[in-house]
Design a protein around this motif. Structure first.
Motif, PDB file in Angstrom:
ATOM      1  N   ILE A 194       0.835  -1.201   0.000  1.00  0.00           N
ATOM      2  CA  ILE A 194       0.000   0.000   0.000  1.00  0.00           C
ATOM      3  C   ILE A 194       0.873   1.257   0.000  1.00  0.00           C
ATOM      4  CG2 ILE A 194      -1.612   1.372   1.396  1.00  0.00           C
ATOM      5  CD1 ILE A 194      -2.943  -1.194   2.237  1.00  0.00           C
ATOM      6  N   LEU A 195       2.022   1.182   0.702  1.00  0.00           N
ATOM      7  CA  LEU A 195       2.934   2.318   0.787  1.00  0.00           C
ATOM      8  C   LEU A 195       3.903   2.382  -0.393  1.00  0.00           C
ATOM      9  CD1 LEU A 195       3.797   2.118   4.603  1.00  0.00           C
ATOM     10  CD2 LEU A 195       2.260   3.742   3.482  1.00  0.00           C
ATOM     11  N   GLY A 196       3.717   1.463  -1.360  1.00  0.00           N
ATOM     12  CA  GLY A 196       4.574   1.466  -2.533  1.00  0.00           C
ATOM     13  C   GLY A 196       5.931   0.833  -2.315  1.00  0.00           C
ATOM     14  N   LYS A 197       6.059  -0.008  -1.272  1.00  0.00           N
ATOM     15  CA  LYS A 197       7.335  -0.659  -0.971  1.00  0.00           C
ATOM     16  C   LYS A 197       7.304  -2.128  -1.401  1.00  0.00           C
ATOM     17  CE  LYS A 197       8.197   2.237   3.102  1.00  0.00           C
ATOM     18  NZ  LYS A 197       8.480   2.226   4.570  1.00  0.00           N
ATOM     19  N   GLN A 198       8.485  -2.678  -1.607  1.00  0.00           N
ATOM     20  CA  GLN A 198       8.605  -4.077  -1.993  1.00  0.00           C
ATOM     21  C   GLN A 198       8.308  -4.992  -0.799  1.00  0.00           C
ATOM     22  OE1 GLN A 198       9.285  -5.453  -5.070  1.00  0.00           O
ATOM     23  NE2 GLN A 198       9.025  -3.353  -5.816  1.00  0.00           N
ATOM     24  N   PRO A 199       7.721  -6.170  -1.034  1.00  0.00           N
ATOM     25  CA  PRO A 199       7.502  -7.129   0.060  1.00  0.00           C
ATOM     26  C   PRO A 199       8.808  -7.489   0.744  1.00  0.00           C
ATOM     27  CG  PRO A 199       6.320  -7.787  -1.918  1.00  0.00           C
ATOM     28  CD  PRO A 199       7.219  -6.661  -2.327  1.00  0.00           C
ATOM     29  N   PHE A 200       8.743  -7.657   2.029  1.00  0.00           N
ATOM     30  CA  PHE A 200       9.923  -8.002   2.804  1.00  0.00           C
ATOM     31  C   PHE A 200       9.662  -9.157   3.762  1.00  0.00           C
ATOM     32  CE2 PHE A 200      12.125  -7.382   6.909  1.00  0.00           C
ATOM     33  CZ  PHE A 200      13.433  -7.583   6.502  1.00  0.00           C
ATOM     34  N   TRP A 201       8.582  -9.043   4.524  1.00  0.00           N
ATOM     35  CA  TRP A 201       8.359  -9.988   5.623  1.00  0.00           C
ATOM     36  C   TRP A 201       8.091 -11.404   5.157  1.00  0.00           C
ATOM     37  CZ3 TRP A 201       9.513  -8.721  10.419  1.00  0.00           C
ATOM     38  CH2 TRP A 201       9.627  -7.357  10.716  1.00  0.00           C
ATOM     39  N   THR A 202       7.414 -11.597   4.031  1.00  0.00           N
ATOM     40  CA  THR A 202       7.128 -12.942   3.542  1.00  0.00           C
ATOM     41  C   THR A 202       8.354 -13.579   2.880  1.00  0.00           C
ATOM     42  OG1 THR A 202       6.242 -11.975   1.507  1.00  0.00           O
ATOM     43  CG2 THR A 202       4.665 -12.559   3.237  1.00  0.00           C
ATOM     44  N   LYS A 203       9.430 -12.813   2.743  1.00  0.00           N
ATOM     45  CA  LYS A 203      10.644 -13.337   2.103  1.00  0.00           C
ATOM     46  C   LYS A 203      11.719 -13.693   3.102  1.00  0.00           C
ATOM     47  CE  LYS A 203      10.091 -10.943  -2.318  1.00  0.00           C
ATOM     48  NZ  LYS A 203      10.747 -10.080  -3.334  1.00  0.00           N
ATOM     49  N   THR A 204      11.485 -13.384   4.380  1.00  0.00           N
ATOM     50  CA  THR A 204      12.526 -13.629   5.381  1.00  0.00           C
ATOM     51  C   THR A 204      12.204 -14.839   6.235  1.00  0.00           C
ATOM     52  OG1 THR A 204      11.453 -12.148   6.983  1.00  0.00           O
ATOM     53  CG2 THR A 204      13.089 -11.200   5.498  1.00  0.00           C
TER      54      THR A 204
END
Length: 285
Positions: free
Chosen positions: A275-285
Motif C-alpha cells: 500500500i505504501l509502494g514498498k517491496q515485500p519483505f516480511w514474507t521473504k525472510t
C-alpha cells in the motif's frame, strides 16, 4: 608499482560462527575468491557442535588463524578476532554473511588506501538475501540521511558492509560484551558522535542472509532497548519521539504475531508495505 603495492592496506575479515555450518563454506569461498591479495581471514568459532569445526579444518588453506572454544556471544568472538588481527582495516561478518563478489575488497581497498587520518569508518552497501541467495532488499544510505536515525537510536549502519580502522580499537577499546545485539551500534556511537563515516554508494560489500529469529519482532525489541542503553551510556537522551514511534511499531508487530500467527502477520505486514509502494519483505525472510 612497488610503492603502490606496499601502500595498499591489509584488510582483516573476522568471521564469528556458532553452529552455522550450513552457510560457513560459502563464507570461506567468497573470501578465498577475492582478487585483492592483501587480506587475511580470522575465524572465531564458539565451540560449535554441528560439524562447523570439521568445515573449518577442511578450509585451513583459506584461513589465517582460527579458534574454537565457548564464548560469551558474537561481540566476545569479534573481540577475540581484533586481538588476532594484523590488518590496517577490519570487517566483521557473521557466518551467514559473505562478500558480494570477487572484487568487493579490491574496490574498497583503493578508497581505504587514500583515507585521511580523520576517516576511520567506511561503509558500502549490503544486500539482504534469502536462504537461496535471492535479493530481498539493499541496505546503506548516505550519512546525511542515515545520521538522524542512528543518533536517535532507531537504526544502525549495515555492519557487514563497514570497514573499521584498527586505530579505533586502540582509542575506544573493544566491543561491549554485555550487549547481545547492539554492541556494534554502541561501538560505532563512540566514534560517530563526534565524527563522520564515509559512505561508498557504488560498492556492494556483503550479502547478508536474513531470517529466522533475527527477523522476529522480539529481536528488534531487544535491539531498540540496547540502543537506548548505549545512548544513555554516551550521555544522550534515553527517549525521543522517533524512538517511541519505532517502539510502537514493534509492539504492534508483536500483537499481530500473537493474534493471527507468524504467517498471517508476515502477509499483513507486506500488504501494508505494498500500500505504501514498498517491496515485500516480511514474507521473504
Amino acid at each position: 608499482m612497488a610503492d603502490q603495492i606496499a601502500a595498499r592496506p591489509r584488510i582483516t575479515i573476522v568471521v564469528a560462527n556458532f553452529n552455522r555450518g550450513k552457510t560457513l563454506q560459502l563464507c570461506f569461498d567468497r573470501v578465498a575468491s577475492q582478487t585483492y591479495a592483501s587480506r587475511e581471514l580470522i575465524v572465531i568459532d564458539g565451540g560449535s557442535t554441528d560439524g562447523s569445526v570439521d568445515i573449518i579444518r577442511e578450509n585451513r588453506d583459506k584461513i589465517d588463524r582460527w579458534v574454537s572454544e565457548p564464548d560469551r556471544g558474537i561481540y566476545h568472538a569479534w573481540n577475540k578476532g581484533v586481538a588476532l588481527a594484523k590488518g590496517d582495516w577490519i570487517c566483521f561478518l557473521g557466518a551467514d554473511d559473505y562478500l558480494h563478489d570477487p572484487l568487493a575488497l579490491e574496490r574498497m581497498s583503493a578508497l581505504l588506501a587514500s583515507a585521511s587520518p580523520a576517516q576511520r569508518i567506511f561503509y558500502g552497501r549490503v544486500i539482504v538475501v534469502d536462504a537461496n541467495g535471492a535479493e530481498i532488499m539493499r541496505l546503506g544510505t548516505p550519512w546525511a540521511s542515515a545520521r538522524g536515525g542512528f543518533m536517535l537510536g532507531t537504526s544502525c549502519l549495515p555492519t557487514p558492509g563497514v570497514m573499521f580502522h584498527r586505530g579505533l580499537f586502540h582509542e575506544h577499546g573493544l566491543f561491549d560484551e554485555s550487549l547481545r545485539v547492539a554492541g556494534d551500534y554502541e561501538f560505532l556511537l563512540r566514534e560517530l558522535k563526534t565524527s563522520e563515516p564515509r559512505y561508498v554508494a557504488e560498492i556492494v560489500v556483503t550479502d547478508m542472509q536474513y531470517g529466522g529469529i533475527s527477523s522476529r519482532p522480539e529481536s528488534t525489541l531487544v535491539s531498540l532497548r540496547e540502543m537506548r542503553t548505549a545512548r544513555v551510556k554516551h550521555g544522550l537522551p534515553a527517549f525521543n519521539l522517533h524512538y517511541f514511534a519505532a517502539l510502537l511499531r514493534v509492539r504492534l508487530r508483536l500483537i499481530l504475531w500473537r493474534v493471527v500467527g507468524e504467517r498471517g502477520a508476515r502477509r499483513a505486514l507486506d500488504w501494508g508495505r505494498r500500500i505504501l509502494g514498498k517491496q515485500p519483505f516480511w514474507t521473504k525472510t
